[in-house]
Every structure is written in C-alpha cells, then in structure tokens.
Design an enzyme around this catalytic site. Structure first.
Site, PDB file in Angstrom:
ATOM      1  CD  GLU A 156      -2.966  -1.215   0.657  1.00  0.00           C
ATOM      2  OE1 GLU A 156      -3.199  -0.263  -0.110  1.00  0.00           O
ATOM      3  OE2 GLU A 156      -3.717  -2.198   0.758  1.00  0.00           O
ATOM      4  CB  CYS A 207      -1.618   7.351   1.267  1.00  0.00           C
ATOM      5  SG  CYS A 207      -2.540   6.104   2.127  1.00  0.00           S
TER       6      CYS A 207
END
Ligand code: ADP
Length: 480
Positions: A254, A288
C-alpha cells in the site's frame, strides 16, 4: 499522560510473549510540544531474528486451531480495544498529533477490521471442481500463508496494524510487526491488549527500532517469513520488494498516492466543498488518500474557490488534545519543510495564494490554499502530506481525465457530479484503485482498500482482504 489503564503505555517490545527492554533505546517524541513521551527498545538484527523464530515456531499450533477459536480470540481483542478506546486515542494523539476526535475514530475504524476478520475467519471456504476424468475428484483448500511481517507508517499508527494483523491472524498466520519509529506506542498498546485477549505467545511480536533499514533487511531476507505486508512510501516499497525477491515472498504494497478531486460543472457545490474539506484536511492532510490535486470546472471555479476559502479559514490548528482544534501538528520538521517547499515553488511559478499556510509554533501549520495550479509545478507530482489545498482549472472532461491520470500513482480519486452517464464514464476511466463519487471519505472495512500503478497492489478489508494471507492448495484425488 492522562490515561486510566497505565498498562497500555509500554517502554518494552514484545517477543515470544515476553515484554523485553533493551540496553539501547530511542525516544518517542510528542510532535505538538516536542516533549519526550517515553523511550522504547531500539532493536536490531538479533531481536528481529528472535521474533521471526517465535512467529515461525508458533505458526504450527496457531494455524491448527479451529477457525472458531481464532475468531473468538479476535472478538475478545476487538472488545478490549473498544473498552480502552479513550486511552488508546490519547496515546495515539500524543505520539502522532492528530486531533482526539480523529484518534477515537481511528481506534473504532481499526477495531472494525478486527471484528470483520473475526467473522471472516470462519468463512475461508474452499471449492470442489468437476474432475477431468470419471475417476478424478478435485478439491481446493485454502491455507494460511505462514508467518508474516508487517511494516507500518506513522500516519495511522493503530489502524494500519489492525488492517494487516486482523486478516493475518484470522487466516492462521503469525506475525512480526515493525511499527514506524515516530509512533510505536499504539502498536505496543495493541499488542498488550492482544495478549490479554488470549493471543498465544509468539503469535504476535512487535519489534521497535530506529534502524528500520536493518530490521527491514532481516525480515525480507528470512525464508521463515512467507509474506510481507507494507504500507508506506513508494520509494521504500520498491526497496522492500527487491529485498524480498530472493525468498519470493507474497507481498502486499500500500504505497503513496496523489489523489485527484474533481468538481464537475453539474456538481452540488456545497456538498463538493464539504467532501473536499473532509478528504483534504483529515489528519492535517497526512493521509495517502487526501485530495492532492483539486480540479474544478471553469464555470464554477470562482464560486467553488470562494466557498472553500470560507471553510478553510475556519480550520483551527492546535494541540490535538484541545477540543476546538481541527488539525494538529505535522509529524516532523521534514514534513513542514516539504509543504513549505511545494508552496514556494508553486508560488514562484505563478500559483495564486488564496490563504498562505503559516508555520506556527513547533510543527503546527495553519491550513492554506492556492489556486491556478498547473502540472509543471512540483505540487502536481508529489504528495503534499500537509494542510495545503491546491486548485486547478479544467474545461472539458477529456482534458480533466488526462490531467487526473497524469501521475505515476493510482490510489484514490474523487469526483462530484450528477449525470449518471458521465459518472460511469469518469469512474471507469480514472486510473486508481478506489473512486469516491460524491463523497470525500472512502475508507471503510466493507470495501477493498488498495491501489494500482505505483501505489502498489493488494487489498485490505472486505471479502478480498483475507486472500492476501491464504494460499490455495488443490487436491487431485484419483479413485481408480
Ligand atoms: P513515510 O514517508 O510515510 O514515513 P516510509 O516508507 O519512509 O514512509 O515509512 C513507512 C514505514 O517503513 C515505517 O515503518 C518506516 O520505519 C519503514 N521504513 C523506512 N525505510 C525502510 C527500509 N529501508 N526498510 C524497511 N523499512 C523501512
């Protein structure tokens, strides 16, 4: 620190069920006032190898437990986390800086993954497949992949661990966690509660270190670790992937994002403004999936800017522990310097300053906003990771899609609009793993979280999340 359950604040790490202090330690600092919170062990190669051995040794018995037993233990862990939510949130805010309301929400959000995978533990079904010949029976079984390593970032110190460890334990994997050096305390508090919930010795190990590169190398190189799950920067993700290649580990990555937020001319502008605020300023812009590039149609450009400006002006930066703060400090000086650099560079290339982001005391930065941003500026290419909104103008959908996809990243994307045909077209053509349509908040346990392109691969949460921690074995049973 003002917490009721003092056991949650640890100055030791967990290896094979033992809380271990060490001769070498490093300091965990409160980003709001730069005061020392506590010191934790600075582990190196030998402690990491011990943790790997513990995860390796305990794997046989943990994977052989019934799914129901693993599920019950995960439920007990969930209950304990929610019982200690307020203390865990206080620890989180103190080490990470985010406001307490967001910290509480993170604890509940992280815990929801533990509850979800307590449920999923009992639903890891296989298949039977019609054989090729009359005498053949084909059966597919699903098994735990083995001991896993989890390397997690500082921006969600609790939830990133929950998202990785809950499916791992549910599937029958054991784990070694390496939390970020800025925020190891939430990980240790979680591990303490895991132990209380009945997770056996060695099944969950936490290695704290200021030398992530050494510990990372050991975890990647060791063949006893069968999977690495990483959340962090694309740069480090690529290093880890390379380091894992000799042992061919299963990987989940990720990585970074550069999310576009698109406001179409037929959007509900007030809803779009609220969605933009929610996405852009969560955790002071340090997620993010934060809206990094805000594209607004030329016909509503000025109206949107005015409305957004009015909302941003009201965002108060302050201590995360004070109830009127809307954003807390940034994590460290490098983060403040990065936002400042991106702001100055954009300004020097012609971006219009609507609200100047000011560096206040310490690492506090006020919310800012610039408009007329273009793709020749660094801010279009890099993750801002701070409380600065950058607005771009577009005129056609074709141009907007080209701009939105003009990035190596592909994690989240958002847009606001109403025409269904246009919505499908845009949703299908945005190059990203997740798309928010008329919402700025997309992360929840029922949905698969993850990216494409240089934002990585692998999914966390949802019915897909467990697959990252299982492998398929097929049995060919010949009856002749
Ligand atoms: P961020 O920019 O969010 O800090 P990083 O990728 O630097 O992202 O950090 C995410 C996690 O990766 C943290 O736990 C950090 O300690 C760890 N990390 C950083 N560099 C390395 C490395 N070379 N090897 C292993 N882990 C690393």
């Amino acid at each position: 620190m003002d917490i009721k359950n003092k056991n949650l604040l640890k100055n030791s790490c967990l290896i094979n069920g033992q809380w271990r202090e060490s001769a070498k330690s490093f300091e965990v600092i409160n980003p709001y006032n730069q005061e020392l919170i506590i010191s934790v062990p600075d582990c190196g190669e030998s402690e990491t190898l011990e943790a790997i051995e513990a995860a390796h040794k305990s794997f046989e018995s943990w994977k052989s437990q019934t799914a129901e037993k693993r599920s019950d233990i995960l439920y007990a862990w969930y209950d304990l986390i929610m019982k200690n939510q307020e203390d865990l949130a206080t620890i989180l805010t103190t080490e990470q800086g985010k406001i307490l309301a967001e910290a509480r929400a993170e604890i509940a959000y992280g815990a929801s993954y533990i509850k979800w995978f307590a449920e999923e533990a009992r639903r890891i079904y296989g298949d039977t497949i019609p054989g090729k010949s009359q005498d053949e029976r084909i059966i597919v079984i699903k098994q735990a992949v083995g001991p896993v390593a989890s390397i997690t970032p500082w921006n969600f110190p609790m939830a990133m661990i929950a998202r990785k460890i809950a499916p791992a334990l549910a599937a029958g994997c054991t784990a070694v966690i390496k939390p970020a050096e800025d925020t190891p305390l939430s990980a240790l508090a979680m591990a303490y509660l895991a132990e209380q919930a009945g997770i056996p010795n060695g099944v969950l190990n936490v290695i704290t270190t200021s030398d992530s590169s050494t510990v990372g190398k050991v975890l990647c190189a060791d063949d006893r670790i069968k999977k690495l799950s990483f959340t962090g920067s694309t740069k480090v993700g690529k290093i880890l992937m390379e380091q894992c290649s000799p042992t061919l580990k299963k990987l989940s990555m990720e990585l970074g994002g550069n999310a576009p937020m698109i406001i179409l001319d037929d959007a509900d502008i007030d809803k779009a403004v609220s969605g933009t605020i929610a996405s852009k300023f969560r955790n002071a812009g340090q997620t993010c999936v934060c809206a990094n590039r805000i594209y607004v149609h030329e016909s509503i450009y000025d109206t949107f800017i005015e409305k957004l400006e009015n909302r941003i002006k009201k965002i108060k930066a302050g201590s995360g522990l004070e109830s009127d703060s809307k954003i807390g400090p940034l994590i460290n000086q490098a983060a403040v310097d990065k936002v400042t650099r991106l702001f100055e560079e954009a300004k020097s290339k012609g971006a219009r300053v609507i609200i100047e982001p000011e560096v206040k005391e310490g690492l506090l930065m006020s919310a800012g906003m610039i408009a007329d941003v273009t793709h020749d500026m660094d801010i279009a290419k890099e993750e801002i990771f701070g409380p600065l909104a950058a607005i771009y103008k577009f005129s056609t959908d074709e141009e907007m899609l080209k701009l939105a996809n003009d990035t190596e990243f592909g994690l989240a994307a958002y847009f606001f609009g109403t025409d269904p045909k246009r919505i499908w077209h845009i949703a299908e053509n945005l190059e990203s793993g997740m798309v928010g349509i008329n919402t700025g908040l997309i992360s929840n346990v029922t949905a698969p979280f993850g990216g494409v392109k240089h934002s990585g691969f692998g999914r966390e949460g949802s019915k897909y999340g467990i697959e990252e921690y299982i492998q398929i074995k097929y049995l060919n049973w010949n009856l002749s």
